[in-house]
Design a protein around this motif. Structure first.
Motif, mmCIF file in Angstrom:
data_model
loop_
_atom_site.group_PDB
_atom_site.id
_atom_site.type_symbol
_atom_site.label_atom_id
_atom_site.label_comp_id
_atom_site.label_asym_id
_atom_site.label_seq_id
_atom_site.Cartn_x
_atom_site.Cartn_y
_atom_site.Cartn_z
ATOM 1 N N ASP A 8 0.766 -1.338 0.000
ATOM 2 C CA ASP A 8 -0.023 0.077 0.058
ATOM 3 C C ASP A 8 0.871 1.400 0.087
ATOM 4 O O ASP A 8 1.852 1.292 0.787
ATOM 5 C CB ASP A 8 -0.848 0.069 1.387
ATOM 6 C CG ASP A 8 -1.944 -0.613 1.206
ATOM 7 O OD1 ASP A 8 -2.267 -1.248 0.130
ATOM 8 O OD2 ASP A 8 -2.760 -1.036 2.104
ATOM 9 N N PRO A 9 0.515 2.274 -0.923
ATOM 10 C CA PRO A 9 1.146 3.478 -0.637
ATOM 11 C C PRO A 9 0.702 4.093 0.476
ATOM 12 O O PRO A 9 -0.426 4.565 1.045
ATOM 13 C CB PRO A 9 0.764 4.254 -1.928
ATOM 14 C CG PRO A 9 -0.686 3.714 -2.104
ATOM 15 C CD PRO A 9 -0.702 2.423 -1.862
ATOM 16 N N VAL A 10 1.714 4.608 1.519
ATOM 17 C CA VAL A 10 1.875 5.604 2.635
ATOM 18 C C VAL A 10 2.378 6.600 2.979
ATOM 19 O O VAL A 10 3.336 6.979 1.965
ATOM 20 C CB VAL A 10 1.964 4.622 3.849
ATOM 21 C CG1 VAL A 10 0.834 3.269 4.036
ATOM 22 C CG2 VAL A 10 3.324 4.146 3.862
ATOM 23 N N ILE A 11 2.137 7.517 3.752
ATOM 24 C CA ILE A 11 2.745 8.682 3.862
ATOM 25 C C ILE A 11 2.942 9.049 5.335
ATOM 26 O O ILE A 11 2.257 8.346 6.168
ATOM 27 C CB ILE A 11 1.803 9.894 3.587
ATOM 28 C CG1 ILE A 11 2.704 11.378 3.562
ATOM 29 C CG2 ILE A 11 0.476 10.135 4.254
ATOM 30 C CD1 ILE A 11 2.313 12.610 3.202
ATOM 31 N N VAL A 12 4.326 9.077 5.863
ATOM 32 C CA VAL A 12 4.722 9.214 7.139
ATOM 33 C C VAL A 12 3.999 10.418 7.862
ATOM 34 O O VAL A 12 4.470 11.394 7.360
ATOM 35 C CB VAL A 12 6.052 9.079 7.363
ATOM 36 C CG1 VAL A 12 6.607 9.159 8.942
ATOM 37 C CG2 VAL A 12 6.561 7.936 6.700
ATOM 38 N N LYS A 20 7.123 11.833 4.043
ATOM 39 C CA LYS A 20 7.915 10.710 3.011
ATOM 40 C C LYS A 20 6.708 9.961 2.506
ATOM 41 O O LYS A 20 5.811 9.501 3.260
ATOM 42 C CB LYS A 20 8.955 9.771 3.599
ATOM 43 C CG LYS A 20 10.365 10.654 3.585
ATOM 44 C CD LYS A 20 11.291 9.811 3.853
ATOM 45 C CE LYS A 20 12.710 10.549 3.858
ATOM 46 N NZ LYS A 20 13.744 9.664 4.144
ATOM 47 N N ILE A 21 6.725 9.869 1.238
ATOM 48 C CA ILE A 21 5.623 8.877 0.748
ATOM 49 C C ILE A 21 6.362 7.621 -0.053
ATOM 50 O O ILE A 21 7.330 7.960 -0.646
ATOM 51 C CB ILE A 21 5.078 9.644 -0.399
ATOM 52 C CG1 ILE A 21 4.204 10.746 0.240
ATOM 53 C CG2 ILE A 21 3.863 8.691 -1.189
ATOM 54 C CD1 ILE A 21 3.693 11.729 -0.930
ATOM 55 N N SER A 22 5.934 6.566 0.433
ATOM 56 C CA SER A 22 6.459 5.287 0.204
ATOM 57 C C SER A 22 5.402 4.294 0.218
ATOM 58 O O SER A 22 4.277 4.345 0.435
ATOM 59 C CB SER A 22 7.800 4.947 0.837
ATOM 60 O OG SER A 22 8.585 4.131 0.183
ATOM 61 N N LYS A 23 5.905 2.932 -0.097
ATOM 62 C CA LYS A 23 5.238 1.613 0.011
ATOM 63 C C LYS A 23 5.624 0.940 1.053
ATOM 64 O O LYS A 23 6.806 0.802 1.567
ATOM 65 C CB LYS A 23 5.190 0.845 -1.356
ATOM 66 C CG LYS A 23 4.771 1.547 -2.458
ATOM 67 C CD LYS A 23 4.657 0.527 -3.721
ATOM 68 C CE LYS A 23 4.114 1.272 -4.914
ATOM 69 N NZ LYS A 23 2.692 1.658 -4.826
ATOM 70 N N ILE A 24 4.503 -0.080 1.591
ATOM 71 C CA ILE A 24 4.854 -0.640 2.895
ATOM 72 C C ILE A 24 5.483 -2.108 2.367
ATOM 73 O O ILE A 24 5.037 -2.953 1.474
ATOM 74 C CB ILE A 24 3.378 -1.320 3.548
ATOM 75 C CG1 ILE A 24 2.920 0.133 4.211
ATOM 76 C CG2 ILE A 24 3.632 -2.447 4.488
ATOM 77 C CD1 ILE A 24 1.575 -0.225 4.908
ATOM 78 N N LYS A 25 6.675 -2.356 2.807
ATOM 79 C CA LYS A 25 7.322 -3.761 2.543
ATOM 80 C C LYS A 25 6.926 -4.921 3.291
ATOM 81 O O LYS A 25 6.856 -5.780 2.892
ATOM 82 C CB LYS A 25 8.920 -3.241 2.995
ATOM 83 C CG LYS A 25 9.738 -3.298 1.724
ATOM 84 C CD LYS A 25 11.078 -2.894 2.222
ATOM 85 C CE LYS A 25 12.185 -3.280 1.100
ATOM 86 N NZ LYS A 25 13.532 -3.237 1.610
ATOM 87 N N GLN A 26 6.870 -4.641 4.717
ATOM 88 C CA GLN A 26 6.466 -5.651 5.477
ATOM 89 C C GLN A 26 5.810 -5.131 6.788
ATOM 90 O O GLN A 26 5.877 -3.981 7.382
ATOM 91 C CB GLN A 26 7.664 -6.214 6.060
ATOM 92 C CG GLN A 26 7.798 -7.410 6.718
ATOM 93 C CD GLN A 26 8.972 -7.908 7.329
ATOM 94 O OE1 GLN A 26 10.148 -7.289 7.006
ATOM 95 N NE2 GLN A 26 8.971 -8.898 8.021
ATOM 96 N N ILE A 27 4.730 -6.105 7.230
ATOM 97 C CA ILE A 27 4.116 -5.676 8.559
ATOM 98 C C ILE A 27 4.592 -6.732 9.677
ATOM 99 O O ILE A 27 4.498 -7.932 9.380
ATOM 100 C CB ILE A 27 2.525 -5.807 8.378
ATOM 101 C CG1 ILE A 27 2.064 -4.948 7.371
ATOM 102 C CG2 ILE A 27 1.831 -5.795 9.440
ATOM 103 C CD1 ILE A 27 0.544 -4.812 6.932
ATOM 104 N N VAL A 28 4.863 -6.084 10.609
ATOM 105 C CA VAL A 28 5.526 -7.149 11.898
ATOM 106 C C VAL A 28 4.524 -6.920 13.135
ATOM 107 O O VAL A 28 4.330 -5.680 13.623
ATOM 108 C CB VAL A 28 6.933 -6.380 12.219
ATOM 109 C CG1 VAL A 28 7.586 -7.149 13.194
ATOM 110 C CG2 VAL A 28 7.750 -6.082 10.920
#
Length: 119
Positions: A8-12, A20-28
């Motif tokens: 998913d595209p997310v913004i911090v 910063k706008i990026s994508k989720i790599k992993q959910i922990v």
């Protein structure tokens, strides 16, 4: 309930990488805490000692997880962070649970697009 998914595209929205706008790599998931690893966010340097015949030593940059509350889903069409809702859609004999954009009411899930084409 976790409404964000891998890719998913997310913004911090909080912390040193705010904006910063990026994508989720992993959910922990650890105990009751949920954290996410986001590409290019919360990058730290890790010093690694060499082990002969196994790995090379050096200083590596790795992405550490941040709390899921510090990110928000980013709508690329609106260019804004949005909230996500869940809606159950009845398709004939199937009931499908999909994520929706609370601002516009549009379906976010790509899975829904595949189901829609089949019917």
């Amino acid at each position: 309930m976790i409404k964000l998914k891998k890719g998913d595209p997310v913004i911090v929205i909080a912390g040193k990488d705010k904006g910063k706008i990026s994508k989720i790599k992993q959910i922990v998931k650890k105990d009751e805490k949920v954290k996410v690893v986001v590409e290019g966010v919360n990058v730290v340097k890790k010093h690694v000692k060499a082990i002969q015949g196994v790995r090379e030593g050096g200083i590596f940059e790795i992405e550490k997880p941040i709390d899921i509350s510090n990110v928000a889903y980013y709508d690329e069409t609106l260019k804004k962070p949005i909230k996500i809702g869940v809606k159950i859609i009845d398709e004939g004999n199937k009931k499908v649970k999909v994520r929706i954009n609370k601002k516009t009411g549009q379906v976010i899930d790509k899975v829904w697009e595949k189901i829609k084409k089949e019917v």
